[in-house]
Design a protein around this motif. Structure first.
Motif, PDB file in Angstrom:
ATOM      1  N   PRO A   1       0.808  -1.226   0.000  1.00  0.00           N
ATOM      2  CA  PRO A   1       0.000   0.000   0.000  1.00  0.00           C
ATOM      3  C   PRO A   1       0.841   1.277   0.000  1.00  0.00           C
ATOM      4  O   PRO A   1       0.443   2.289  -0.585  1.00  0.00           O
ATOM      5  CB  PRO A   1      -0.818  -0.131   1.292  1.00  0.00           C
ATOM      6  N   VAL A   2       2.014   1.229   0.640  1.00  0.00           N
ATOM      7  CA  VAL A   2       2.892   2.407   0.657  1.00  0.00           C
ATOM      8  C   VAL A   2       3.431   2.673  -0.743  1.00  0.00           C
ATOM      9  O   VAL A   2       3.480   3.830  -1.193  1.00  0.00           O
ATOM     10  CB  VAL A   2       4.053   2.201   1.653  1.00  0.00           C
ATOM     11  N   ARG A   3       3.807   1.620  -1.443  1.00  0.00           N
ATOM     12  CA  ARG A   3       4.310   1.805  -2.813  1.00  0.00           C
ATOM     13  C   ARG A   3       3.222   2.411  -3.697  1.00  0.00           C
ATOM     14  O   ARG A   3       3.501   3.281  -4.521  1.00  0.00           O
ATOM     15  CB  ARG A   3       4.807   0.474  -3.379  1.00  0.00           C
ATOM     16  N   ARG A   4       1.990   1.947  -3.537  1.00  0.00           N
ATOM     17  CA  ARG A   4       0.889   2.487  -4.339  1.00  0.00           C
ATOM     18  C   ARG A   4       0.716   3.978  -4.059  1.00  0.00           C
ATOM     19  O   ARG A   4       0.545   4.781  -4.985  1.00  0.00           O
ATOM     20  CB  ARG A   4      -0.419   1.742  -4.029  1.00  0.00           C
ATOM     21  N   ALA A   5       0.766   4.354  -2.794  1.00  0.00           N
ATOM     22  CA  ALA A   5       0.602   5.763  -2.434  1.00  0.00           C
ATOM     23  C   ALA A   5       1.772   6.595  -2.931  1.00  0.00           C
ATOM     24  O   ALA A   5       1.594   7.734  -3.386  1.00  0.00           O
ATOM     25  CB  ALA A   5       0.458   5.896  -0.922  1.00  0.00           C
ATOM     26  N   LEU A   6       2.967   6.032  -2.880  1.00  0.00           N
ATOM     27  CA  LEU A   6       4.149   6.750  -3.338  1.00  0.00           C
ATOM     28  C   LEU A   6       4.040   7.086  -4.819  1.00  0.00           C
ATOM     29  O   LEU A   6       4.435   8.178  -5.257  1.00  0.00           O
ATOM     30  CB  LEU A   6       5.403   5.905  -3.074  1.00  0.00           C
ATOM     31  N   TYR A   7       3.487   6.161  -5.587  1.00  0.00           N
ATOM     32  CA  TYR A   7       3.333   6.373  -7.027  1.00  0.00           C
ATOM     33  C   TYR A   7       2.027   7.087  -7.386  1.00  0.00           C
ATOM     34  O   TYR A   7       1.671   7.192  -8.561  1.00  0.00           O
ATOM     35  CB  TYR A   7       3.412   5.043  -7.766  1.00  0.00           C
ATOM     36  N   GLY A   8       1.301   7.575  -6.367  1.00  0.00           N
ATOM     37  CA  GLY A   8       0.086   8.346  -6.626  1.00  0.00           C
ATOM     38  C   GLY A   8      -1.093   7.530  -7.084  1.00  0.00           C
ATOM     39  O   GLY A   8      -1.960   8.034  -7.815  1.00  0.00           O
TER      40      GLY A   8
ATOM     41  N   PHE B   1      14.709  -0.822  -3.654  1.00  0.00           N
ATOM     42  CA  PHE B   1      15.623   0.194  -4.170  1.00  0.00           C
ATOM     43  C   PHE B   1      15.008   1.097  -5.232  1.00  0.00           C
ATOM     44  O   PHE B   1      15.303   2.295  -5.274  1.00  0.00           O
ATOM     45  CB  PHE B   1      16.891  -0.475  -4.697  1.00  0.00           C
ATOM     46  N   ASP B   2      14.170   0.568  -6.089  1.00  0.00           N
ATOM     47  CA  ASP B   2      13.535   1.419  -7.107  1.00  0.00           C
ATOM     48  C   ASP B   2      12.639   2.459  -6.444  1.00  0.00           C
ATOM     49  O   ASP B   2      12.641   3.639  -6.831  1.00  0.00           O
ATOM     50  CB  ASP B   2      12.722   0.569  -8.085  1.00  0.00           C
ATOM     51  N   GLU B   3      11.877   2.017  -5.451  1.00  0.00           N
ATOM     52  CA  GLU B   3      10.995   2.952  -4.739  1.00  0.00           C
ATOM     53  C   GLU B   3      11.801   3.981  -3.958  1.00  0.00           C
ATOM     54  O   GLU B   3      11.405   5.151  -3.857  1.00  0.00           O
ATOM     55  CB  GLU B   3      10.064   2.178  -3.799  1.00  0.00           C
ATOM     56  N   ALA B   4      12.929   3.552  -3.408  1.00  0.00           N
ATOM     57  CA  ALA B   4      13.793   4.480  -2.671  1.00  0.00           C
ATOM     58  C   ALA B   4      14.300   5.582  -3.589  1.00  0.00           C
ATOM     59  O   ALA B   4      14.268   6.774  -3.243  1.00  0.00           O
ATOM     60  CB  ALA B   4      14.963   3.725  -2.045  1.00  0.00           C
ATOM     61  N   GLU B   5      14.754   5.190  -4.774  1.00  0.00           N
ATOM     62  CA  GLU B   5      15.270   6.177  -5.715  1.00  0.00           C
ATOM     63  C   GLU B   5      14.171   7.148  -6.146  1.00  0.00           C
ATOM     64  O   GLU B   5      14.400   8.359  -6.255  1.00  0.00           O
ATOM     65  CB  GLU B   5      15.873   5.474  -6.932  1.00  0.00           C
ATOM     66  N   PHE B   6      12.984   6.622  -6.361  1.00  0.00           N
ATOM     67  CA  PHE B   6      11.864   7.463  -6.769  1.00  0.00           C
ATOM     68  C   PHE B   6      11.502   8.452  -5.659  1.00  0.00           C
ATOM     69  O   PHE B   6      11.306   9.649  -5.907  1.00  0.00           O
ATOM     70  CB  PHE B   6      10.665   6.579  -7.120  1.00  0.00           C
ATOM     71  N   ALA B   7      11.425   7.964  -4.430  1.00  0.00           N
ATOM     72  CA  ALA B   7      11.056   8.833  -3.306  1.00  0.00           C
ATOM     73  C   ALA B   7      12.102   9.919  -3.082  1.00  0.00           C
ATOM     74  O   ALA B   7      11.763  11.086  -2.848  1.00  0.00           O
ATOM     75  CB  ALA B   7      10.885   7.996  -2.038  1.00  0.00           C
ATOM     76  N   LEU B   8      13.379   9.563  -3.147  1.00  0.00           N
ATOM     77  CA  LEU B   8      14.439  10.548  -2.914  1.00  0.00           C
ATOM     78  C   LEU B   8      14.503  11.576  -4.041  1.00  0.00           C
ATOM     79  O   LEU B   8      14.794  12.752  -3.798  1.00  0.00           O
ATOM     80  CB  LEU B   8      15.776   9.833  -2.748  1.00  0.00           C
TER      81      LEU B   8
ATOM     82  N   MET C   1       0.418   3.663   8.493  1.00  0.00           N
ATOM     83  CA  MET C   1       0.013   5.074   8.463  1.00  0.00           C
ATOM     84  C   MET C   1       0.504   5.807   7.211  1.00  0.00           C
ATOM     85  O   MET C   1      -0.082   6.821   6.815  1.00  0.00           O
ATOM     86  CB  MET C   1       0.559   5.806   9.693  1.00  0.00           C
ATOM     87  N   LEU C   2       1.553   5.305   6.565  1.00  0.00           N
ATOM     88  CA  LEU C   2       2.161   6.054   5.469  1.00  0.00           C
ATOM     89  C   LEU C   2       1.258   6.275   4.258  1.00  0.00           C
ATOM     90  O   LEU C   2       1.304   7.352   3.652  1.00  0.00           O
ATOM     91  CB  LEU C   2       3.455   5.372   5.020  1.00  0.00           C
ATOM     92  N   PRO C   3       0.448   5.306   3.830  1.00  0.00           N
ATOM     93  CA  PRO C   3      -0.380   5.575   2.646  1.00  0.00           C
ATOM     94  C   PRO C   3      -1.236   6.822   2.787  1.00  0.00           C
ATOM     95  O   PRO C   3      -1.335   7.625   1.863  1.00  0.00           O
ATOM     96  CB  PRO C   3      -1.225   4.299   2.530  1.00  0.00           C
ATOM     97  N   VAL C   4      -1.839   7.007   3.972  1.00  0.00           N
ATOM     98  CA  VAL C   4      -2.678   8.184   4.186  1.00  0.00           C
ATOM     99  C   VAL C   4      -1.830   9.453   4.190  1.00  0.00           C
ATOM    100  O   VAL C   4      -2.203  10.476   3.587  1.00  0.00           O
ATOM    101  CB  VAL C   4      -3.456   8.056   5.512  1.00  0.00           C
ATOM    102  N   MET C   5      -0.664   9.410   4.831  1.00  0.00           N
ATOM    103  CA  MET C   5       0.195  10.589   4.899  1.00  0.00           C
ATOM    104  C   MET C   5       0.694  10.988   3.514  1.00  0.00           C
ATOM    105  O   MET C   5       0.725  12.168   3.161  1.00  0.00           O
ATOM    106  CB  MET C   5       1.362  10.341   5.852  1.00  0.00           C
ATOM    107  N   LEU C   6       1.083  10.018   2.705  1.00  0.00           N
ATOM    108  CA  LEU C   6       1.567  10.322   1.358  1.00  0.00           C
ATOM    109  C   LEU C   6       0.444  10.869   0.483  1.00  0.00           C
ATOM    110  O   LEU C   6       0.635  11.828  -0.273  1.00  0.00           O
ATOM    111  CB  LEU C   6       2.163   9.061   0.717  1.00  0.00           C
ATOM    112  N   ARG C   7      -0.732  10.269   0.604  1.00  0.00           N
ATOM    113  CA  ARG C   7      -1.885  10.751  -0.161  1.00  0.00           C
ATOM    114  C   ARG C   7      -2.230  12.178   0.226  1.00  0.00           C
ATOM    115  O   ARG C   7      -2.454  13.045  -0.625  1.00  0.00           O
ATOM    116  CB  ARG C   7      -3.065   9.821   0.109  1.00  0.00           C
ATOM    117  N   ASP C   8      -2.248  12.441   1.545  1.00  0.00           N
ATOM    118  CA  ASP C   8      -2.576  13.789   2.015  1.00  0.00           C
ATOM    119  C   ASP C   8      -1.512  14.798   1.601  1.00  0.00           C
ATOM    120  O   ASP C   8      -1.839  15.954   1.272  1.00  0.00           O
ATOM    121  CB  ASP C   8      -2.717  13.797   3.537  1.00  0.00           C
ATOM    122  N   ALA C   9      -0.243  14.384   1.629  1.00  0.00           N
ATOM    123  CA  ALA C   9       0.837  15.298   1.253  1.00  0.00           C
ATOM    124  C   ALA C   9       0.705  15.725  -0.203  1.00  0.00           C
ATOM    125  O   ALA C   9       0.860  16.907  -0.538  1.00  0.00           O
ATOM    126  CB  ALA C   9       2.187  14.641   1.500  1.00  0.00           C
ATOM    127  N   ASP C  10       0.397  14.775  -1.082  1.00  0.00           N
ATOM    128  CA  ASP C  10       0.240  15.120  -2.503  1.00  0.00           C
ATOM    129  C   ASP C  10      -0.963  16.034  -2.713  1.00  0.00           C
ATOM    130  O   ASP C  10      -0.904  17.006  -3.477  1.00  0.00           O
ATOM    131  CB  ASP C  10       0.088  13.843  -3.334  1.00  0.00           C
TER     132      ASP C  10
END
Length: 389
Positions: free
Chosen positions: A82-89, A164-171, A125-134
Protein backbone atom coordinates in the motif's frame (compact mmCIF):
# COMPACT_ATOMS: atom_id res chain seq x y z
CA UNK A 1 31.63 -5.31 -22.92
CA UNK A 2 33.85 -7.56 -20.81
CA UNK A 3 32.18 -9.68 -18.13
CA UNK A 4 33.30 -9.73 -14.50
CA UNK A 5 35.00 -13.06 -15.13
CA UNK A 6 36.87 -11.77 -18.16
CA UNK A 7 38.08 -8.73 -16.21
CA UNK A 8 39.30 -10.83 -13.30
CA UNK A 9 41.09 -13.25 -15.62
CA UNK A 10 42.72 -10.43 -17.61
CA UNK A 11 44.07 -8.62 -14.54
CA UNK A 12 45.12 -11.90 -12.88
CA UNK A 13 47.22 -12.86 -15.89
CA UNK A 14 48.82 -9.40 -16.04
CA UNK A 15 49.77 -9.80 -12.39
CA UNK A 16 51.30 -13.21 -13.12
CA UNK A 17 48.96 -15.03 -10.77
CA UNK A 18 47.40 -18.46 -11.05
CA UNK A 19 43.81 -18.97 -9.98
CA UNK A 20 45.07 -20.59 -6.77
CA UNK A 21 47.52 -17.75 -6.22
CA UNK A 22 44.77 -15.15 -6.55
CA UNK A 23 42.51 -17.17 -4.27
CA UNK A 24 45.23 -17.34 -1.61
CA UNK A 25 45.85 -13.59 -1.76
CA UNK A 26 42.13 -12.76 -1.66
CA UNK A 27 41.28 -15.26 1.05
CA UNK A 28 38.67 -17.05 -1.06
CA UNK A 29 38.48 -20.51 -2.61
CA UNK A 30 40.13 -21.36 -5.92
CA UNK A 31 36.82 -22.88 -7.04
CA UNK A 32 35.15 -19.47 -6.59
CA UNK A 33 37.80 -17.80 -8.76
CA UNK A 34 37.36 -20.51 -11.37
CA UNK A 35 33.58 -20.14 -11.40
CA UNK A 36 33.81 -16.37 -11.63
CA UNK A 37 36.22 -16.52 -14.56
CA UNK A 38 33.91 -18.99 -16.29
CA UNK A 39 30.95 -16.68 -15.57
CA UNK A 40 29.34 -19.55 -13.70
CA UNK A 41 28.78 -17.42 -10.58
CA UNK A 42 26.65 -14.31 -11.01
CA UNK A 43 25.68 -13.80 -7.37
CA UNK A 44 29.07 -12.67 -6.08
CA UNK A 45 28.97 -10.38 -3.05
CA UNK A 46 30.42 -6.87 -3.19
CA UNK A 47 32.60 -7.78 -0.21
CA UNK A 48 34.06 -10.71 -2.16
CA UNK A 49 34.73 -8.55 -5.21
CA UNK A 50 36.54 -6.07 -2.99
CA UNK A 51 38.81 -8.83 -1.61
CA UNK A 52 39.69 -9.87 -5.16
CA UNK A 53 40.29 -6.24 -6.14
CA UNK A 54 42.62 -5.75 -3.17
CA UNK A 55 44.58 -8.86 -4.16
CA UNK A 56 44.81 -7.61 -7.77
CA UNK A 57 45.60 -4.01 -6.67
CA UNK A 58 42.77 -2.44 -8.68
CA UNK A 59 39.60 -0.51 -7.74
CA UNK A 60 36.64 -2.74 -7.04
CA UNK A 61 34.61 -0.95 -9.69
CA UNK A 62 37.15 -1.90 -12.36
CA UNK A 63 35.96 -5.50 -12.00
CA UNK A 64 32.26 -4.71 -12.00
CA UNK A 65 29.69 -4.34 -14.74
CA UNK A 66 26.83 -3.62 -12.37
CA UNK A 67 26.51 -5.13 -8.94
CA UNK A 68 23.01 -6.47 -8.40
CA UNK A 69 21.94 -5.94 -4.80
CA UNK A 70 19.67 -8.44 -3.13
CA UNK A 71 16.06 -7.14 -3.31
CA UNK A 72 13.42 -7.30 -0.60
CA UNK A 73 11.77 -10.65 0.08
CA UNK A 74 8.10 -11.37 -0.58
CA UNK A 75 7.06 -10.83 3.03
CA UNK A 76 8.58 -7.35 3.01
CA UNK A 77 7.04 -6.50 -0.35
CA UNK A 78 3.60 -7.54 0.90
CA UNK A 79 3.91 -5.33 3.99
CA UNK A 80 4.82 -2.24 1.97
CA UNK A 81 2.50 -2.76 -0.99
CA UNK A 82 0.00 0.00 0.00
CA UNK A 83 2.89 2.41 0.66
CA UNK A 84 4.31 1.81 -2.81
CA UNK A 85 0.89 2.49 -4.34
CA UNK A 86 0.60 5.76 -2.43
CA UNK A 87 4.15 6.75 -3.34
CA UNK A 88 3.33 6.37 -7.03
CA UNK A 89 0.09 8.35 -6.63
CA UNK A 90 -2.25 5.39 -7.11
CA UNK A 91 -4.43 6.08 -4.07
CA UNK A 92 -7.69 8.02 -4.19
CA UNK A 93 -7.53 11.64 -3.00
CA UNK A 94 -8.81 12.32 0.54
CA UNK A 95 -12.46 13.28 1.06
CA UNK A 96 -11.52 16.08 3.48
CA UNK A 97 -8.96 18.69 2.46
CA UNK A 98 -5.74 18.18 4.46
CA UNK A 99 -3.95 21.10 6.07
CA UNK A 100 -0.28 21.92 6.33
CA UNK A 101 -0.53 22.08 10.12
CA UNK A 102 -2.32 18.75 10.28
CA UNK A 103 0.20 16.98 8.09
CA UNK A 104 3.11 18.55 9.95
CA UNK A 105 1.66 17.47 13.29
CA UNK A 106 1.07 13.93 12.05
CA UNK A 107 4.65 13.71 10.81
CA UNK A 108 6.04 14.95 14.12
CA UNK A 109 3.84 12.57 16.08
CA UNK A 110 5.12 9.67 13.98
CA UNK A 111 8.82 10.37 14.59
CA UNK A 112 9.19 7.95 17.54
CA UNK A 113 8.06 5.15 15.23
CA UNK A 114 10.73 6.03 12.65
CA UNK A 115 13.44 6.28 15.30
CA UNK A 116 12.50 2.92 16.79
CA UNK A 117 12.15 1.09 13.45
CA UNK A 118 8.48 0.24 14.02
CA UNK A 119 8.01 -0.82 10.44
CA UNK A 120 4.55 -2.38 10.79
CA UNK A 121 3.08 0.75 12.37
CA UNK A 122 4.80 3.04 9.86
CA UNK A 123 3.55 0.94 6.95
CA UNK A 124 -0.01 1.27 8.25
CA UNK A 125 0.01 5.07 8.46
CA UNK A 126 2.16 6.05 5.47
CA UNK A 127 -0.38 5.58 2.65
CA UNK A 128 -2.68 8.18 4.19
CA UNK A 129 0.19 10.59 4.90
CA UNK A 130 1.57 10.32 1.36
CA UNK A 131 -1.89 10.75 -0.16
CA UNK A 132 -2.58 13.79 2.02
CA UNK A 133 0.84 15.30 1.25
CA UNK A 134 0.24 15.12 -2.50
CA UNK A 135 -3.27 16.55 -2.18
CA UNK A 136 -2.01 19.35 0.06
CA UNK A 137 0.77 20.43 -2.32
CA UNK A 138 -1.75 20.67 -5.15
CA UNK A 139 -3.58 23.32 -3.09
CA UNK A 140 -0.64 24.96 -1.32
CA UNK A 141 2.85 24.92 -2.86
CA UNK A 142 4.35 26.17 0.39
CA UNK A 143 3.68 22.69 1.81
CA UNK A 144 6.35 21.17 -0.43
CA UNK A 145 8.90 21.37 2.36
CA UNK A 146 6.77 19.14 4.60
CA UNK A 147 6.18 16.69 1.77
CA UNK A 148 9.89 16.74 0.96
CA UNK A 149 10.78 15.75 4.49
CA UNK A 150 8.21 12.93 4.41
CA UNK A 151 9.54 11.68 1.06
CA UNK A 152 13.10 11.77 2.40
CA UNK A 153 12.04 9.53 5.27
CA UNK A 154 10.23 7.21 2.86
CA UNK A 155 13.33 7.02 0.66
CA UNK A 156 15.44 6.17 3.70
CA UNK A 157 12.99 3.47 4.78
CA UNK A 158 12.71 1.98 1.29
CA UNK A 159 16.52 1.79 1.20
CA UNK A 160 16.52 0.16 4.62
CA UNK A 161 14.04 -2.49 3.45
CA UNK A 162 15.84 -3.06 0.13
CA UNK A 163 13.09 -1.66 -2.10
CA UNK A 164 15.62 0.19 -4.17
CA UNK A 165 13.53 1.42 -7.11
CA UNK A 166 11.00 2.95 -4.74
CA UNK A 167 13.79 4.48 -2.67
CA UNK A 168 15.27 6.18 -5.71
CA UNK A 169 11.86 7.46 -6.77
CA UNK A 170 11.06 8.83 -3.31
CA UNK A 171 14.44 10.55 -2.91
CA UNK A 172 14.19 12.08 -6.38
CA UNK A 173 10.78 13.50 -5.51
CA UNK A 174 12.12 14.73 -2.17
CA UNK A 175 14.91 16.64 -3.92
CA UNK A 176 12.34 18.35 -6.14
CA UNK A 177 10.60 19.63 -3.00
CA UNK A 178 13.71 20.86 -1.18
CA UNK A 179 14.38 24.61 -1.24
CA UNK A 180 17.09 24.65 1.44
CA UNK A 181 20.61 23.52 0.38
CA UNK A 182 21.26 21.79 3.71
CA UNK A 183 17.98 19.87 3.52
CA UNK A 184 18.97 18.88 -0.01
CA UNK A 185 22.42 17.81 1.20
CA UNK A 186 20.84 15.56 3.83
CA UNK A 187 18.67 13.97 1.15
CA UNK A 188 21.73 13.48 -1.06
CA UNK A 189 23.49 11.75 1.83
CA UNK A 190 20.64 9.23 2.00
CA UNK A 191 20.77 8.85 -1.78
CA UNK A 192 24.49 8.06 -1.52
CA UNK A 193 23.66 5.39 1.04
CA UNK A 194 21.16 3.93 -1.41
CA UNK A 195 23.86 3.83 -4.10
CA UNK A 196 26.25 2.14 -1.68
CA UNK A 197 23.72 -0.57 -0.88
CA UNK A 198 23.33 -1.18 -4.61
CA UNK A 199 27.09 -1.40 -5.16
CA UNK A 200 27.12 1.77 -7.30
CA UNK A 201 30.36 2.91 -5.71
CA UNK A 202 31.59 5.39 -8.32
CA UNK A 203 28.26 7.19 -8.38
CA UNK A 204 28.11 7.35 -4.59
CA UNK A 205 31.67 8.60 -4.23
CA UNK A 206 31.34 11.26 -6.91
CA UNK A 207 27.96 12.49 -5.68
CA UNK A 208 29.08 12.68 -2.05
CA UNK A 209 32.36 14.40 -2.91
CA UNK A 210 30.73 17.00 -5.14
CA UNK A 211 28.08 17.88 -2.60
CA UNK A 212 30.59 17.93 0.25
CA UNK A 213 32.63 20.46 -1.70
CA UNK A 214 29.52 22.53 -2.33
CA UNK A 215 28.36 22.70 1.29
CA UNK A 216 31.75 22.82 3.05
CA UNK A 217 31.40 25.46 5.79
CA UNK A 218 33.88 27.71 7.53
CA UNK A 219 34.55 25.59 10.60
CA UNK A 220 34.93 28.56 12.94
CA UNK A 221 31.43 29.81 12.08
CA UNK A 222 29.63 26.60 11.17
CA UNK A 223 26.29 25.69 12.73
CA UNK A 224 25.51 22.11 13.82
CA UNK A 225 23.19 21.88 10.79
CA UNK A 226 26.07 22.76 8.43
CA UNK A 227 28.56 20.47 10.16
CA UNK A 228 26.13 17.56 10.05
CA UNK A 229 25.39 18.01 6.35
CA UNK A 230 29.08 18.27 5.44
CA UNK A 231 30.20 15.53 7.80
CA UNK A 232 27.68 12.97 6.58
CA UNK A 233 28.61 13.56 2.95
CA UNK A 234 32.26 13.00 3.84
CA UNK A 235 31.34 9.76 5.61
CA UNK A 236 29.45 8.56 2.53
CA UNK A 237 32.44 9.43 0.36
CA UNK A 238 34.74 7.51 2.70
CA UNK A 239 32.41 4.50 2.72
CA UNK A 240 32.37 4.40 -1.08
CA UNK A 241 36.15 4.81 -1.30
CA UNK A 242 36.97 2.02 1.15
CA UNK A 243 34.65 -0.38 -0.69
CA UNK A 244 36.28 0.60 -3.97
CA UNK A 245 39.75 -0.25 -2.62
CA UNK A 246 40.82 3.39 -2.32
CA UNK A 247 42.08 3.32 1.28
CA UNK A 248 44.05 6.59 1.16
CA UNK A 249 41.04 8.48 -0.14
CA UNK A 250 38.84 6.83 2.49
CA UNK A 251 41.24 7.89 5.24
CA UNK A 252 41.42 11.46 3.97
CA UNK A 253 37.67 11.94 3.85
CA UNK A 254 36.98 10.35 7.23
CA UNK A 255 39.70 12.57 8.70
CA UNK A 256 37.84 15.60 7.40
CA UNK A 257 34.62 14.20 8.84
CA UNK A 258 36.34 13.92 12.19
CA UNK A 259 37.28 17.60 11.92
CA UNK A 260 33.60 18.43 11.54
CA UNK A 261 32.74 16.13 14.45
CA UNK A 262 35.30 17.73 16.75
CA UNK A 263 33.88 21.15 15.87
CA UNK A 264 30.43 19.77 16.72
CA UNK A 265 31.71 18.88 20.19
CA UNK A 266 29.34 15.97 20.79
CA UNK A 267 26.76 14.05 18.81
CA UNK A 268 23.82 16.34 18.09
CA UNK A 269 20.58 16.02 16.16
CA UNK A 270 19.94 19.21 14.16
CA UNK A 271 16.26 20.17 13.98
CA UNK A 272 15.47 16.96 15.92
CA UNK A 273 15.90 15.03 12.66
CA UNK A 274 17.41 11.68 13.67
CA UNK A 275 18.78 11.11 10.16
CA UNK A 276 21.12 14.07 10.71
CA UNK A 277 22.56 12.98 14.05
CA UNK A 278 26.29 13.60 13.78
CA UNK A 279 29.33 14.01 15.98
CA UNK A 280 32.42 12.21 17.32
CA UNK A 281 30.60 8.94 18.12
CA UNK A 282 29.08 8.78 14.64
CA UNK A 283 32.51 9.18 13.05
CA UNK A 284 34.02 6.62 15.44
CA UNK A 285 31.41 4.04 14.42
CA UNK A 286 32.08 4.71 10.74
CA UNK A 287 35.82 4.23 11.34
CA UNK A 288 34.93 0.82 12.75
CA UNK A 289 32.85 0.08 9.65
CA UNK A 290 35.79 0.96 7.40
CA UNK A 291 38.07 -1.31 9.43
CA UNK A 292 35.59 -4.17 8.96
CA UNK A 293 35.49 -3.58 5.21
CA UNK A 294 39.30 -3.77 5.26
CA UNK A 295 39.01 -7.15 7.00
CA UNK A 296 40.63 -5.93 10.21
CA UNK A 297 38.53 -7.58 12.93
CA UNK A 298 41.25 -6.94 15.50
CA UNK A 299 41.08 -3.21 14.78
CA UNK A 300 37.28 -3.30 14.87
CA UNK A 301 37.26 -4.73 18.38
CA UNK A 302 39.98 -2.36 19.51
CA UNK A 303 38.20 0.75 18.21
CA UNK A 304 34.80 -0.41 19.44
CA UNK A 305 36.00 -0.48 23.04
CA UNK A 306 35.98 3.33 23.04
CA UNK A 307 32.37 3.55 21.80
CA UNK A 308 29.80 3.48 24.65
CA UNK A 309 27.02 1.70 22.77
CA UNK A 310 25.05 1.13 25.98
CA UNK A 311 24.61 4.90 26.22
CA UNK A 312 23.35 5.25 22.65
CA UNK A 313 19.74 5.00 21.57
CA UNK A 314 19.17 1.96 19.35
CA UNK A 315 18.88 3.36 15.81
CA UNK A 316 19.34 1.69 12.47
CA UNK A 317 21.40 4.59 11.20
CA UNK A 318 24.38 4.06 13.44
CA UNK A 319 24.33 1.92 16.56
CA UNK A 320 22.74 -1.24 15.18
CA UNK A 321 24.94 -1.25 12.06
CA UNK A 322 27.97 -0.73 14.29
CA UNK A 323 26.98 -3.69 16.46
CA UNK A 324 26.76 -5.93 13.40
CA UNK A 325 30.37 -4.99 12.62
CA UNK A 326 31.32 -5.92 16.19
CA UNK A 327 29.50 -9.24 15.86
CA UNK A 328 31.26 -10.00 12.57
CA UNK A 329 34.64 -9.09 14.08
CA UNK A 330 34.02 -11.55 16.93
CA UNK A 331 33.01 -14.21 14.41
CA UNK A 332 36.14 -13.72 12.33
CA UNK A 333 38.22 -13.97 15.48
CA UNK A 334 36.41 -17.28 16.18
CA UNK A 335 34.59 -15.85 19.19
CA UNK A 336 31.28 -17.29 18.11
CA UNK A 337 29.58 -17.07 21.48
CA UNK A 338 30.32 -13.34 21.73
CA UNK A 339 29.17 -12.79 18.15
CA UNK A 340 25.90 -14.59 18.77
CA UNK A 341 25.25 -12.61 21.95
CA UNK A 342 25.67 -9.35 20.03
CA UNK A 343 23.17 -10.50 17.39
CA UNK A 344 20.69 -11.45 20.08
CA UNK A 345 21.07 -7.99 21.60
CA UNK A 346 20.35 -6.31 18.28
CA UNK A 347 17.30 -8.51 17.82
CA UNK A 348 16.03 -7.51 21.25
CA UNK A 349 16.54 -3.79 20.58
CA UNK A 350 15.48 -3.61 16.92
CA UNK A 351 13.52 -6.73 15.92
CA UNK A 352 11.93 -5.30 12.79
CA UNK A 353 15.22 -3.81 11.63
CA UNK A 354 17.37 -6.94 11.86
CA UNK A 355 15.04 -9.00 9.66
CA UNK A 356 15.93 -6.70 6.74
CA UNK A 357 19.69 -7.07 7.17
CA UNK A 358 21.48 -9.43 4.80
CA UNK A 359 24.60 -8.69 6.86
CA UNK A 360 22.99 -10.16 10.00
CA UNK A 361 22.02 -13.32 8.13
CA UNK A 362 25.54 -13.71 6.77
CA UNK A 363 27.05 -13.35 10.25
CA UNK A 364 24.67 -15.91 11.70
CA UNK A 365 25.35 -18.29 8.80
CA UNK A 366 29.06 -17.98 9.57
CA UNK A 367 28.43 -18.81 13.21
CA UNK A 368 26.25 -21.88 12.68
CA UNK A 369 27.44 -23.09 9.27
CA UNK A 370 29.98 -25.64 10.48
CA UNK A 371 28.31 -26.65 13.72
CA UNK A 372 27.14 -30.23 13.97
CA UNK A 373 24.12 -29.24 16.03
CA UNK A 374 22.39 -25.95 16.79
CA UNK A 375 21.08 -24.73 20.10
CA UNK A 376 17.42 -23.81 20.46
CA UNK A 377 18.40 -20.13 20.53
CA UNK A 378 20.36 -20.49 17.29
CA UNK A 379 17.45 -22.15 15.52
CA UNK A 380 15.09 -19.50 16.81
CA UNK A 381 17.29 -16.63 15.63
CA UNK A 382 17.82 -18.28 12.24
CA UNK A 383 14.06 -18.49 11.75
CA UNK A 384 13.57 -14.93 13.00
CA UNK A 385 16.05 -13.32 10.55
CA UNK A 386 14.71 -15.51 7.71
CA UNK A 387 17.96 -17.38 7.14
CA UNK A 388 17.52 -19.65 4.13
CA UNK A 389 18.28 -23.34 4.44
Amino acid sequence: MATIGERIRSVRKRRGLTQQGLADLAGVSASLIRKLEQDARRDVRLETLRKIAVALKVPTTSLMIRHHAEPADEQTLDLWGPVRRALYGLERPPLDAPTREGLGSALEASMPLWKQDRYSQIAAMLPVMLRDADALVEMDLSARHVRGRLLHLVGWLMTQTRQFDEAEFALSRAMDDMNDPLDAAATVSTHCWLLLRQGRLDEARQMATQWADDVEPRISRATPHQLSAWGWLLLRSSAAAIRDNRPDEADDTIRLARTAAVAMGRDLTPDEDFLRTFGPLTVAMKRVENAMIEDRPDKVLQLSQAIPVTDLRPTSNNRNRHLLDVAEAHRRMHRHSEAFDVLQGVRRDAPEWITNQRYARDILQGIIGKRRALTDDMRDLADFVRLEY
